[in-house]
Design an enzyme around this catalytic site. Structure first.
Site, PDB file in Angstrom:
ATOM      1  N   ASP A   1       0.897  -1.111   0.039  1.00 18.46           N
ATOM      2  CA  ASP A   1       0.002  -0.226  -0.023  1.00 18.46           C
ATOM      3  C   ASP A   1       0.885   1.178  -0.018  1.00 18.46           C
ATOM      4  OD1 ASP A   1      -2.149  -1.651   2.510  1.00 18.46           O
ATOM      5  OD2 ASP A   1      -2.147  -1.778   0.062  1.00 18.46           O
TER       6      ASP A   1
HETATM    7  N1  LIG Z   1       3.267  -6.082  -3.177  1.00 19.04           N
HETATM    8  C1  LIG Z   1       2.123  -5.749  -2.913  1.00 19.04           C
HETATM    9  N2  LIG Z   1       0.982  -6.624  -3.290  1.00 19.04           N
HETATM   10  C2  LIG Z   1      -0.235  -6.171  -3.129  1.00 19.04           C
HETATM   11  C3  LIG Z   1      -0.555  -4.830  -2.816  1.00 19.04           C
HETATM   12  C4  LIG Z   1       0.600  -3.787  -2.652  1.00 19.04           C
HETATM   13  O1  LIG Z   1       0.549  -2.843  -2.459  1.00 19.04           O
HETATM   14  N3  LIG Z   1       1.812  -4.520  -3.006  1.00 19.04           N
HETATM   15  N4  LIG Z   1      -1.587  -4.344  -2.696  1.00 19.04           N
HETATM   16  C5  LIG Z   1      -2.685  -5.539  -2.596  1.00 19.04           C
HETATM   17  C6  LIG Z   1      -4.271  -5.093  -2.175  1.00 19.04           C
HETATM   18  N5  LIG Z   1      -4.142  -4.831  -0.850  1.00 19.04           N
HETATM   19  C7  LIG Z   1      -4.697  -3.605  -0.642  1.00 19.04           C
HETATM   20  O2  LIG Z   1      -5.013  -2.941  -1.409  1.00 19.04           O
HETATM   21  C8  LIG Z   1      -4.173  -5.942   0.032  1.00 19.04           C
HETATM   22  C9  LIG Z   1      -4.494  -7.129  -0.337  1.00 19.04           C
HETATM   23  C10 LIG Z   1      -4.408  -8.302   0.664  1.00 19.04           C
HETATM   24  C11 LIG Z   1      -3.791  -7.629   2.107  1.00 19.04           C
HETATM   25  C12 LIG Z   1      -3.304  -8.889   3.160  1.00 19.04           C
HETATM   26  O3  LIG Z   1      -3.237  -8.766   4.075  1.00 19.04           O
HETATM   27  N6  LIG Z   1      -3.769 -10.378   2.476  1.00 19.04           N
HETATM   28  C13 LIG Z   1      -3.375 -11.381   3.150  1.00 19.04           C
HETATM   29  C14 LIG Z   1      -4.557 -12.615   2.772  1.00 19.04           C
HETATM   30  C15 LIG Z   1      -5.900 -11.986   2.674  1.00 19.04           C
HETATM   31  C16 LIG Z   1      -6.768 -12.959   1.988  1.00 19.04           C
HETATM   32  O4  LIG Z   1      -6.461 -13.916   1.498  1.00 19.04           O
HETATM   33  O5  LIG Z   1      -8.014 -12.430   1.844  1.00 19.04           O
HETATM   34  C17 LIG Z   1      -2.199 -12.057   3.039  1.00 19.04           C
HETATM   35  O6  LIG Z   1      -1.640 -11.920   1.740  1.00 19.04           O
HETATM   36  O7  LIG Z   1      -1.644 -12.555   3.644  1.00 19.04           O
HETATM   37  C18 LIG Z   1      -3.458  -6.575   2.117  1.00 19.04           C
HETATM   38  C19 LIG Z   1      -3.514  -5.647   1.402  1.00 19.04           C
HETATM   39  C20 LIG Z   1      -2.617  -6.561  -3.511  1.00 19.04           C
HETATM   40  N7  LIG Z   1      -1.216  -7.162  -3.394  1.00 19.04           N
END
Ligand SMILES: Nc1nc2c(c(=O)[nH]1)N[C@@H](CN(C=O)c1ccc(C(=O)N[C@@H](CCC(=O)O)C(=O)O)cc1)CN2
Length: 291
Positions: free
Chosen positions: A235
């Site tokens: 983010d």
């Molecule tokens: N390297 C990046 N990857 C992603 C970003 C980013 O900015 N840099 N943005 C995300 C989207 N997002 C917020 O906008 C976001 C999505 C997911 C998570 C999160 O904590 N995900 C958990 C799993 C959640 C689930 O499975 O529902 C995780 O990955 O452990 C935080 C922020 C997209 N990717």
């Protein structure tokens, strides 16, 4: 002499370089010498980074027809003299865009609708998802759907499959339309400057997967959404567009989620349009956007 009536093709020149005297004249002379007609010119001089940014739209004429490759080849010398980062694009080209989604469909459906109505002049090459929820919708629009479930064990392999799809579809842009998995540092490097994410909060604000609940707990009076380029820092990527909406004490978390959907749809659609219209320049950890 360029006869505007006998316009051939429209092109977009993007330039960024160290701010030096003569840049505008050099660009103008290059175009005038080839009978090109400048239809718009936007520029910004960032004194803090000492970087100059310019977006020029122009047309060639029947008297001096020139292809994209001919123009790019001819511009190399001018660009080198100012050590420009640059490119020229055919304004009629429809960029190939790959969409990514998890379960929430509002941003994905909005992009499909804007593409269908012609508002967003893109070719949607494929949709990649870590859930099957949206397969039927995507395939009903005659777009390939790729189901790539992700867990810590298969994440690297699934990301390689994603890159294969990006390459095989010749997609120049990847849009994370509420894709809820964090991309690895390596994938972010490979997609640098060509992956846009919609974050469902007004950044800097509530980071992570559940910003609306944080907003409710904080009792905010404004909520919003942020479209940004994806970087390894969650983010934190350079912001392209933001949209806000006024809320109040009566909004429960689900009301905030519902109100936020509109902001997310609009912020993402505008960011994608600005990117494909070659209006967005990276400027360190920020962007320059010529609207
Ligand atoms: N390297 C990046 N990857 C992603 C970003 C980013 O900015 N840099 N943005 C995300 C989207 N997002 C917020 O906008 C976001 C999505 C997911 C998570 C999160 O904590 N995900 C958990 C799993 C959640 C689930 O499975 O529902 C995780 O990955 O452990 C935080 C922020 C997209 N990717």
């Amino acid at each position: 002499m360029n006869d505007k009536q006998s316009v051939q093709e429209s092109f977009i020149l993007m330039v960024s370089c160290k701010g030096l005297c003569g840049i505008v004249a050099a660009i103008g002379n290059f175009l005038a010498d080839r009978g090109c007609y400048i239809t718009s010119m936007s520029q910004f001089d960032d004194v803090e980074s000492d970087r100059y940014f310019s977006r020029v739209t122009f047309t060639t004429s029947a008297h001096h027809p020139a292809s994209l490759d001919e123009l790019k080849d001819a511009f190399k010398a001018t660009a080198a003299s100012f050590e420009m980062d640059w490119d020229i694009y055919d304004a009629a080209e429809r960029p190939k865009v790959l969409l990514m989604v998890s379960k929430f469909d509002h941003c994905l459906q909005d992009l499909f609708y804007r593409q269908k109505t012609g508002e967003l002049k893109i070719d949607i090459t494929a949709v990649v998802s870590n859930h099957e929820d949206l397969r039927e919708f995507v395939e009903s629009n005659d777009v390939p759907f790729h189901y790539l479930p992700v867990n810590p064990e298969n994440k690297a392999a699934q990301e390689n499959k994603l890159l294969e799809i990006v390459d095989s579809t010749k997609s120049e842009l990847v849009v994370l339309a509420r894709y809820m998995q964090i991309l690895s540092n390596d994938l972010c490097r490979k997609l640098s400057g060509r992956a846009i994410n919609i974050h469902h909060s007004f950044l800097p604000g509530f980071k992570g997967a559940k910003p609306y609940h944080q907003a409710f707990d904080r009792g905010v009076k404004l909520i919003g959404a942020t479209a940004h380029y994806v970087t390894a820092d969650l983010d934190e990527g350079p912001i392209i567009e933001q949209v806000v909406e006024r809320v109040d004490h009566a909004f429960m978390p689900d009301d905030l989620v519902a109100a936020g959907r509109d902001s997310e749809r609009l912020a993402l659609a505008k960011a994608v349009r600005f990117h494909i219209e070659r209006r967005v320049f990276m400027n360190g950890h920020r962007t320059v956007v010529f609207k």
